[in-house]
Design a protein around this motif. Structure first.
Motif, PDB file in Angstrom:
ATOM      1  N   ILE A  11      -3.717  16.675 -14.953  1.00 20.55           N
ATOM      2  CA  ILE A  11      -4.853  15.913 -15.486  1.00 20.55           C
ATOM      3  C   ILE A  11      -5.373  16.589 -16.756  1.00 20.55           C
ATOM      4  CG2 ILE A  11      -7.199  15.085 -15.014  1.00 20.55           C
ATOM      5  CD1 ILE A  11      -6.410  15.040 -12.025  1.00 20.55           C
ATOM      6  N   LEU A  12      -5.417  17.932 -16.739  1.00 13.08           N
ATOM      7  CA  LEU A  12      -5.837  18.677 -17.927  1.00 13.08           C
ATOM      8  C   LEU A  12      -4.845  18.468 -19.068  1.00 13.08           C
ATOM      9  CD1 LEU A  12      -7.573  20.774 -19.417  1.00 13.08           C
ATOM     10  CD2 LEU A  12      -6.188  22.565 -18.326  1.00 13.08           C
ATOM     11  N   LEU A  13      -3.542  18.486 -18.748  1.00  9.95           N
ATOM     12  CA  LEU A  13      -2.526  18.278 -19.781  1.00  9.95           C
ATOM     13  C   LEU A  13      -2.637  16.881 -20.390  1.00  9.95           C
ATOM     14  CD1 LEU A  13       0.633  19.932 -18.161  1.00  9.95           C
ATOM     15  CD2 LEU A  13      -0.843  20.845 -19.955  1.00  9.95           C
ATOM     16  N   ALA A  14      -2.916  15.884 -19.539  1.00 11.15           N
ATOM     17  CA  ALA A  14      -3.085  14.511 -20.038  1.00 11.15           C
ATOM     18  C   ALA A  14      -4.276  14.439 -20.986  1.00 11.15           C
ATOM     19  CB  ALA A  14      -3.268  13.552 -18.870  1.00 11.15           C
ATOM     20  N   LEU A  15      -5.353  15.132 -20.626  1.00 15.88           N
ATOM     21  CA  LEU A  15      -6.534  15.156 -21.480  1.00 15.88           C
ATOM     22  C   LEU A  15      -6.219  15.814 -22.824  1.00 15.88           C
ATOM     23  CD1 LEU A  15      -9.561  14.792 -22.022  1.00 15.88           C
ATOM     24  CD2 LEU A  15      -9.957  16.972 -20.839  1.00 15.88           C
ATOM     25  N   LEU A  16      -5.545  16.966 -22.786  1.00 13.55           N
ATOM     26  CA  LEU A  16      -5.205  17.670 -24.022  1.00 13.55           C
ATOM     27  C   LEU A  16      -4.282  16.819 -24.906  1.00 13.55           C
ATOM     28  CD1 LEU A  16      -4.579  21.279 -22.634  1.00 13.55           C
ATOM     29  CD2 LEU A  16      -6.568  20.469 -23.930  1.00 13.55           C
ATOM     30  N   ALA A  17      -3.322  16.142 -24.269  1.00 16.87           N
ATOM     31  CA  ALA A  17      -2.375  15.318 -25.031  1.00 16.87           C
ATOM     32  C   ALA A  17      -3.091  14.173 -25.730  1.00 16.87           C
ATOM     33  CB  ALA A  17      -1.289  14.774 -24.102  1.00 16.87           C
ATOM     34  N   THR A  18      -4.039  13.553 -25.041  1.00 13.50           N
ATOM     35  CA  THR A  18      -4.736  12.417 -25.651  1.00 13.50           C
ATOM     36  C   THR A  18      -5.835  12.864 -26.607  1.00 13.50           C
ATOM     37  OG1 THR A  18      -5.936  12.242 -23.540  1.00 13.50           O
ATOM     38  CG2 THR A  18      -4.223  10.601 -23.979  1.00 13.50           C
ATOM     39  N   LEU A  19      -6.291  14.103 -26.494  1.00 17.36           N
ATOM     40  CA  LEU A  19      -7.153  14.631 -27.546  1.00 17.36           C
ATOM     41  C   LEU A  19      -6.351  14.770 -28.842  1.00 17.36           C
ATOM     42  CD1 LEU A  19      -9.266  17.344 -25.672  1.00 17.36           C
ATOM     43  CD2 LEU A  19     -10.058  15.143 -26.576  1.00 17.36           C
ATOM     44  N   PHE A  20      -5.056  15.089 -28.690  1.00 16.32           N
ATOM     45  CA  PHE A  20      -4.170  15.120 -29.857  1.00 16.32           C
ATOM     46  C   PHE A  20      -4.005  13.718 -30.438  1.00 16.32           C
ATOM     47  CE2 PHE A  20       0.222  14.056 -31.072  1.00 16.32           C
ATOM     48  CZ  PHE A  20       0.284  14.700 -32.299  1.00 16.32           C
ATOM     49  N   THR A  21      -3.744  12.722 -29.572  1.00 15.29           N
ATOM     50  CA  THR A  21      -3.553  11.353 -30.086  1.00 15.29           C
ATOM     51  C   THR A  21      -4.840  10.833 -30.720  1.00 15.29           C
ATOM     52  OG1 THR A  21      -4.079  10.310 -27.943  1.00 15.29           O
ATOM     53  CG2 THR A  21      -1.764  10.856 -28.366  1.00 15.29           C
ATOM     54  N   TRP A  22      -5.983  11.208 -30.156  1.00 19.87           N
ATOM     55  CA  TRP A  22      -7.256  10.815 -30.758  1.00 19.87           C
ATOM     56  C   TRP A  22      -7.426  11.466 -32.134  1.00 19.87           C
ATOM     57  CZ3 TRP A  22     -11.146  14.539 -31.639  1.00 19.87           C
ATOM     58  CH2 TRP A  22     -12.272  14.033 -32.281  1.00 19.87           C
ATOM     59  N   SER A  23      -7.003  12.737 -32.247  1.00 21.41           N
ATOM     60  CA  SER A  23      -7.126  13.422 -33.544  1.00 21.41           C
ATOM     61  C   SER A  23      -6.266  12.732 -34.601  1.00 21.41           C
ATOM     62  CB  SER A  23      -6.730  14.896 -33.414  1.00 21.41           C
ATOM     63  OG  SER A  23      -5.338  15.042 -33.225  1.00 21.41           O
ATOM     64  N   CYS A  24      -5.144  12.146 -34.179  1.00 20.54           N
ATOM     65  CA  CYS A  24      -4.307  11.388 -35.114  1.00 20.54           C
ATOM     66  C   CYS A  24      -5.042  10.141 -35.588  1.00 20.54           C
ATOM     67  CB  CYS A  24      -2.980  11.011 -34.459  1.00 20.54           C
ATOM     68  SG  CYS A  24      -1.883  12.409 -34.153  1.00 20.54           S
ATOM     69  N   THR A  25      -5.766   9.482 -34.671  1.00 24.59           N
ATOM     70  CA  THR A  25      -6.585   8.333 -35.055  1.00 24.59           C
ATOM     71  C   THR A  25      -7.647   8.756 -36.065  1.00 24.59           C
ATOM     72  OG1 THR A  25      -6.296   7.391 -32.836  1.00 24.59           O
ATOM     73  CG2 THR A  25      -8.037   6.438 -34.192  1.00 24.59           C
ATOM     74  N   ALA A  26      -8.291   9.902 -35.795  1.00 20.80           N
ATOM     75  CA  ALA A  26      -9.318  10.412 -36.706  1.00 20.80           C
ATOM     76  C   ALA A  26      -8.717  10.767 -38.062  1.00 20.80           C
ATOM     77  CB  ALA A  26      -9.992  11.639 -36.087  1.00 20.80           C
ATOM     78  N   PHE A  27      -7.499  11.295 -38.052  1.00 20.58           N
ATOM     79  CA  PHE A  27      -6.821  11.616 -39.316  1.00 20.58           C
ATOM     80  C   PHE A  27      -6.600  10.341 -40.129  1.00 20.58           C
ATOM     81  CE2 PHE A  27      -2.730  11.943 -41.614  1.00 20.58           C
ATOM     82  CZ  PHE A  27      -3.104  12.870 -42.567  1.00 20.58           C
ATOM     83  N   GLY A  28      -6.136   9.288 -39.455  1.00 20.36           N
ATOM     84  CA  GLY A  28      -5.951   8.015 -40.147  1.00 20.36           C
ATOM     85  C   GLY A  28      -7.265   7.475 -40.684  1.00 20.36           C
ATOM     86  N   ALA A  29      -8.317   7.570 -39.871  1.00 26.23           N
ATOM     87  CA  ALA A  29      -9.632   7.086 -40.294  1.00 26.23           C
ATOM     88  C   ALA A  29     -10.167   7.863 -41.484  1.00 26.23           C
ATOM     89  CB  ALA A  29     -10.617   7.172 -39.128  1.00 26.23           C
ATOM     90  N   SER A  30      -9.757   9.131 -41.614  1.00 29.05           N
ATOM     91  CA  SER A  30     -10.255   9.980 -42.716  1.00 29.05           C
ATOM     92  C   SER A  30      -9.760   9.512 -44.076  1.00 29.05           C
ATOM     93  CB  SER A  30      -9.845  11.436 -42.485  1.00 29.05           C
ATOM     94  OG  SER A  30      -8.442  11.608 -42.661  1.00 29.05           O
ATOM     95  N   PHE A  31      -8.762   8.622 -44.095  1.00 26.82           N
ATOM     96  CA  PHE A  31      -8.274   8.093 -45.370  1.00 26.82           C
ATOM     97  C   PHE A  31      -9.381   7.353 -46.115  1.00 26.82           C
ATOM     98  CE2 PHE A  31      -4.388   9.502 -43.907  1.00 26.82           C
ATOM     99  CZ  PHE A  31      -3.321   9.164 -44.721  1.00 26.82           C
TER     100      PHE A  31
END
Length: 269
Positions: A11-31
């Motif tokens: 469950i912790l690994l799933a959370l960490l993995a999706t924090l990564f995917t969320w950071s990718c969304t934030a990176f895209g939004a930063s454009f």
């Protein structure tokens, strides 16, 4: 490193993995901080590339493991796969039809045109909804580690998270840049852009917990996530990548996205 990950709570690994995917969304939004207008060709190519990644992930990271699990149980493998797959697609269809539209006047009061408010609200809501099955898929993939403590399962889940992270970048752009174009401030546009990806960690925790405590449902859960992801690709991502006329570019980008995800999954999973 792999041994530590295999011993960690899924469950912790799933959370960490999706924090990564969320950071990718934030990176895209930063454009939105550097441009108010995304190149239509670049945007369509990235969107279609993301679709290819999701199609490949839906099979190699979700459906194929589900079928293999059922084979070991001695029942026809197509039953859970077909049932879960169709249920995932129908669930997204139901959510798409039933979920009420958010109050665009409350959240987008800076936009003066009523039609623009509604269009913007639909865009944000649509992409946010699409992130739910992606989060579920990552959660289910890491939830498998509670049952199958193997490097194959681990690398398959990591490959899925990387693939979804890649396709989250254009989604972040797709929310923040249009918001800025409609009149929202740069900070608000970025905020709503990254916010659309924050449902993924929540969905991932739900998916991982479901698998962790309900092992017999795992093949159905994997197939459900695959059906939901494919629904998003066919209904929204592919049509959106074609609507500006860049059909050939989008088609080739989708093929490259599919191949990349396939190679990642087969090489590491």
């Amino acid at each position: 490193m792999a041994e530590w990950l295999l011993q960690a709570n899924p469950i912790l690994l799933a959370l960490l993995a999706t924090l990564f995917t969320w950071s990718c969304t934030a990176f895209g939004a930063s454009f939105v901080f550097t441009t108010e207008e995304a190149s239509p060709k670049l945007f369509d190519a990235m969107l279609a590339f993301a679709g290819g990644v999701m199609i490949a992930a839906s099979f190699w990271s979700l459906l194929d493991p589900a079928i293999e699990m059922v084979k070991e149980q001695g029942i026809p493998p197509y039953i859970p796969a077909a049932f879960g797959f169709l249920l995932g697609g129908m669930f997204l269809l139901m959510v798409d039809r039933v979920l009420p539209l958010i109050n665009e006047n409350m959240y987008f009061k800076d936009i003066t045109s009523g039609r623009a408010k509604q269009r913007t609200a639909k865009l944000v809501l649509s992409i946010t909804l699409h992130n739910i099955p992606e989060g579920l898929a990552v959660g289910v993939a890491f939830g498998i580690l509670a049952i199958d403590f193997s490097t194959n399962a681990l690398y398959g889940a990591i490959a899925l998270a990387i693939g979804i992270g890649i396709q989250n970048i254009p989604e972040g752009i797709a929310v923040s840049v249009p918001l800025r174009r409609e009149g929202l401030s740069v900070k608000k546009s970025f905020f709503y852009g990254q916010l659309s990806g924050m449902v993924e960690p929540i969905a991932a925790i739900i998916g991982a917990i479901a698998v962790y405590f309900m092992e017999p449902l795992l093949p159905y859960a994997l197939s459900f996530a695959a059906g939901a992801m494919l629904f998003v690709v066919v209904k929204d991502i592919i049509p959106a990548s074609h609507e500006r006329g860049n059909v050939l570019l989008a088609t080739m980008s989708l093929l490259f996205g599919f191949v990349l995800m396939m190679v990642l999954d087969l090489a590491f999973g």
